[in-house]
Design a protein around this motif. Structure first.
Motif, mmCIF file in Angstrom:
data_model
loop_
_atom_site.group_PDB
_atom_site.id
_atom_site.type_symbol
_atom_site.label_atom_id
_atom_site.label_comp_id
_atom_site.label_asym_id
_atom_site.label_seq_id
_atom_site.Cartn_x
_atom_site.Cartn_y
_atom_site.Cartn_z
ATOM 1 N N GLY B 9 36.099 35.559 41.509
ATOM 2 C CA GLY B 9 37.144 35.772 40.435
ATOM 3 C C GLY B 9 37.237 36.929 40.327
ATOM 4 O O GLY B 9 38.375 37.498 40.085
ATOM 5 N N ILE B 10 36.282 37.931 39.820
ATOM 6 C CA ILE B 10 36.459 39.104 39.401
ATOM 7 C C ILE B 10 37.010 39.836 40.543
ATOM 8 O O ILE B 10 38.228 40.954 40.153
ATOM 9 N N SER B 11 36.707 39.889 41.879
ATOM 10 C CA SER B 11 37.265 40.632 42.691
ATOM 11 C C SER B 11 38.688 40.312 43.078
ATOM 12 O O SER B 11 39.463 41.236 43.362
ATOM 13 N N PHE B 12 39.103 38.928 42.748
ATOM 14 C CA PHE B 12 40.410 38.598 42.927
ATOM 15 C C PHE B 12 41.537 39.170 41.907
ATOM 16 O O PHE B 12 42.347 39.972 42.251
ATOM 17 N N VAL B 13 40.809 39.219 40.744
ATOM 18 C CA VAL B 13 41.457 39.775 39.445
ATOM 19 C C VAL B 13 41.714 41.238 39.865
ATOM 20 O O VAL B 13 43.085 42.124 39.558
ATOM 21 N N SER B 14 40.705 42.264 40.296
ATOM 22 C CA SER B 14 40.727 43.511 40.324
ATOM 23 C C SER B 14 41.871 43.803 41.414
ATOM 24 O O SER B 14 42.386 45.034 41.575
ATOM 25 N N GLU B 15 41.572 43.055 42.532
ATOM 26 C CA GLU B 15 42.427 43.100 43.786
ATOM 27 C C GLU B 15 44.092 42.836 43.219
ATOM 28 O O GLU B 15 44.864 43.711 43.766
ATOM 29 N N LEU B 241 47.796 35.643 53.021
ATOM 30 C CA LEU B 241 47.936 35.918 51.730
ATOM 31 C C LEU B 241 49.423 35.746 51.266
ATOM 32 O O LEU B 241 49.863 35.291 50.398
ATOM 33 N N SER B 242 50.371 36.268 52.183
ATOM 34 C CA SER B 242 51.704 36.341 51.952
ATOM 35 C C SER B 242 52.353 35.010 51.835
ATOM 36 O O SER B 242 53.061 34.733 50.826
ATOM 37 N N SER B 243 51.952 34.106 52.807
ATOM 38 C CA SER B 243 52.302 32.836 52.874
ATOM 39 C C SER B 243 52.046 31.922 51.592
ATOM 40 O O SER B 243 52.719 31.125 51.011
ATOM 41 N N ILE B 244 50.594 32.010 51.106
ATOM 42 C CA ILE B 244 50.285 31.674 50.090
ATOM 43 C C ILE B 244 50.748 32.060 48.912
ATOM 44 O O ILE B 244 51.494 31.265 47.858
#
Lengths: 242, 260, 152
Positions: B9-15, B241-244
């Motif tokens: 979750g943290i890496s998702f937010v930072s990304e 990721l673009s499609s999502i």
């Protein structure tokens, strides 16, 4: 002439726990050829990238002759040339000028033409990098580095992966153009005996420190004991096998 | 387990943060570079002109299928005359922007992600930096602006061709009254519906192009293996990721835009 | 040469693109923007079931306006519907507004009979003579229990 030099003080760079450059102090004279030698992976390229600003050093500073702020114009020569393969040789050489300087089309054409002629690339200007030989690519990269009239050119292992004959050709090219254009060369290389033929100073980088600094002649005559293994490939290969 | 979810979750937010900064600084560097018009034209050619065929083909077939499917649903309530409205509204509000965006990602987004990734590996991006040329302004910014221009235009093409496709099955083949088809469209589709569709396509254009450029630009740190396989990895990830992002943004935007 | 062709293609693309967007916005999107030059009349309904802002208003099947704001009159618990009508339309005080359905499950619309006798309706005065939406469910149930004739 020798009064101007690049002063490096306390330059440090680490990646995680790995200390690559450990407070390096070095004075690199301008208008000469300096070669940083050392084993592969020891951080020679990191040093060069810190000098060029590609990497930000953790600590330390690089200045010109003690005078801060006015840093000389640097160009960087990449190992693999880093030419834009979808652009012609002409466009590649013109790129730095076109993108950075307000210059008329005519002046641009003039400067590119002049340089391309000096580097004997006239016949290749409309070709793409993929269509020319390796040596020509090097010259194109050099032309692109020279177009902005830099005072310093940083060479990152310009002879990696070349056979001995080509190696000498590249060194020869660097020497002759340095004589003609009068730029300062800071080069990273591990082609140890060969590079002594063209360089004015040698810096030996090991374990994050500059362990030796001096002329190649001195180095050849009286190599420090710890350098012997590196200078003599036979010995070093034996020790690594053991 | 929980720790892993947390760190993910943290890496998702930072990304997400990195991506936002990346797009913001790319957008702002348009005026700093030189010869931007030339690069913009090039990028519009790649993202817009090159994607016309795929957009028209997919748009036409979407319209044809919608015409067919909705006809059989509507005929159960003997409301075939609503066909025009059903086709036009679903295309203009949902299918047009979403499908167009997915098609452009497949055609142009993957290409630009791979191209920037290869340029990263060939040290061309470092070369730009040593020449004091801003790589974001040189490589990313023109493409982001081109996407903002091309996505709505291609969506408009898709919408029109799709409505014509619905007309082809509904009116020409299944015998729905032509006047009813068009009149239902004119009467039911409001400017607001059209505007919402274009808002969506603008958002998709910005988000997908930023994701594709971002993945390519950082292929050396984002991929688990270096080199060619790394580029293939980040390119695949860019498309996925673009499609999502398209579909989740679509849901978000729909719920905001439908709110009165 | 190549650069010129690219530029031409991009120029054409943008030109046709703008036309396409304008077509969607003007032709399909809003052929019926009734701006400030429409007159607004209110109508009072006891049940508007399914009528929306933007629904059509027709006289003899011809569209003459759209439904504007719909609100609830808290005092009488009736719906007050704003009717935005073409400016050249004359509405009398015996006008009748009825909510009808387009087909069995179609959109609701307001069928307007502008009336003829009496005097002209002033702007802001409500139409009181209205027929509310037909409640299909109760119609069907009445039909099922055989008491349809009592209804209408």
């Amino acid at each position: 002439m020798k009064s101007a030099y690049l002063r490096i003080r306390g330059l440090s760079k680490r990646f995680g726990d790995l200390v690559v450059l450990d407070a390096i102090d070095l004075d690199i004279p301008l208008d000469s050829h300096t070669t940083v030698i050392g084993k592969s992976g020891i951080g020679k390229s990191v040093l060069l990238k810190c000098l060029s600003g590609l990497l930000t050093a953790d600590a330390g500073e690089v200045s010109l002759d003690g005078a801060q702020g006015k840093f000389p114009q640097c160009s960087y020569m990449f190992q693999q040339n880093a030419l834009f393969d979808s652009q012609t040789v002409w466009e590649n050489v013109a790129l730095p000028l076109r993108e950075k300087e307000r210059i008329s089309k005519k002046d641009l054409a003039q400067r590119v033409t002049a340089l391309v002629e000096q580097l004997e690339l006239e016949n290749a200007v409309d070709k793409y990098p993929a269509e020319i030989s390796g040596g020509m690519k090097k010259r194109v990269a050099l032309a692109r580095a020279l177009i902005t009239n830099p005072e310093i050119i940083l060479f990152d292992e310009p002879t990696t992966g070349l056979d001995p004959e080509r190696k000498f050709a590249v060194f020869d090219m660097i020497r002759s153009y340095r004589e003609r254009f009068g730029f300062t060369v800071i080069m990273v290389s591990h082609d140890v005996p060969e590079v002594f033929g063209i360089t004015d100073q040698v810096a030996w980088l090991d374990a994050g420190k500059i362990k030796y600094w001096g002329s190649p002649e001195d180095l050849k005559q009286s190599p420090p004991s710890e350098l012997e293994g590196f200078l003599n490939p036979k010995l070093s290969s034996q020790s690594s096998a053991a | 387990m929980i720790g892993r979810i947390g760190s993910k979750g943290i890496s998702f937010v930072s990304e997400l943060g990195e991506l936002t900064l990346f797009s913001a600084s790319s957008l702002s560097s348009l005026l700093k570079g030189r010869h931007m018009m030339e690069k913009l034209v090039r990028a519009i050619y790649e993202i817009g002109v090159r994607c016309i065929p795929i957009t028209l083909i997919v748009g036409l077939f979407t319209g044809l299928v919608l015409g067919l499917q909705l006809y059989y649903v509507l005929t159960k309530f003997s409301s075939e005359s609503l066909l025009g409205q059903a086709v036009a509204l679903s295309i203009i509000m949902e299918i047009g922007p979403v499908f167009t965006a997915i098609m452009i990602v497949g055609q142009a987004g993957s290409a630009l992600s791979a191209e920037i990734g290869i340029q990263r590996n060939a040290e061309q991006i470092d070369a730009l930096k040593t020449m004091q040329i801003d790589p974001l302004g040189f490589l990313v910014s023109p493409r982001l602006y081109a996407a903002l221009i091309c996505f709505p235009i291609l969506t408009a093409f898709f919408d029109i061709v799709g409505i014509l496709g619905g007309h082809l099955t509904g009116v020409s083949m299944l015998g729905v009254d032509e006047g009813a088809y068009w009149n239902r469209i004119y009467e039911s589709v409001s400017l607001r519906n059209v505007r919402d569709g274009f808002i969506k396509s603008l958002a998709f254009g910005l988000i997908t192009t930023a994701i594709c450029a971002f993945q390519g630009y950082f292929t050396h740190t984002k991929a688990s293996v270096p080199g060619a396989r790394g580029v293939s990895q980040t390119t695949t990830r860019a498309v996925v990721l673009s499609s999502i992002a398209i579909l989740s943004t679509d849901y978000l935007l729909t719920s905001f835009l439908l709110e009165k | 040469m190549n650069q010129k062709r690219t530029e031409f293609a991009v120029g054409l693309f943008i030109l046709v693109g703008i036309l396409a967007i304008l077509y969607l916005a003007i032709q399909i999107g809003s052929s019926r923007i009734l701006g400030s030059d429409s007159k607004v009349v209110e109508a009072r309904f006891s049940n508007i079931g399914g009528l929306n802002e933007g629904s059509n208003i027709m006289i003899a099947g011809v569209k003459v306006g759209v439904v504007g704001n719909i609100r609830l009159d808290m005092e009488n618990l009736v719906a007050m519907v704003e009717l935005k009508l073409n400016n050249d339309l004359v509405i009398y005080d015996d006008a009748i507004a009825s909510i009808k359905t387009n087909g069995l499950i179609g959109d609701k619309y307001v069928a307007l009979d502008p009336g003829g006798g009496g005097f002209e309706l002033e702007e802001g005065e409500p139409i009181v003579d209205t027929e509310s939406a037909v409640d299909i469910e109760s119609l069907i149930s009445r039909f099922a229990f055989g008491s349809l004739e009592e209804g209408e």
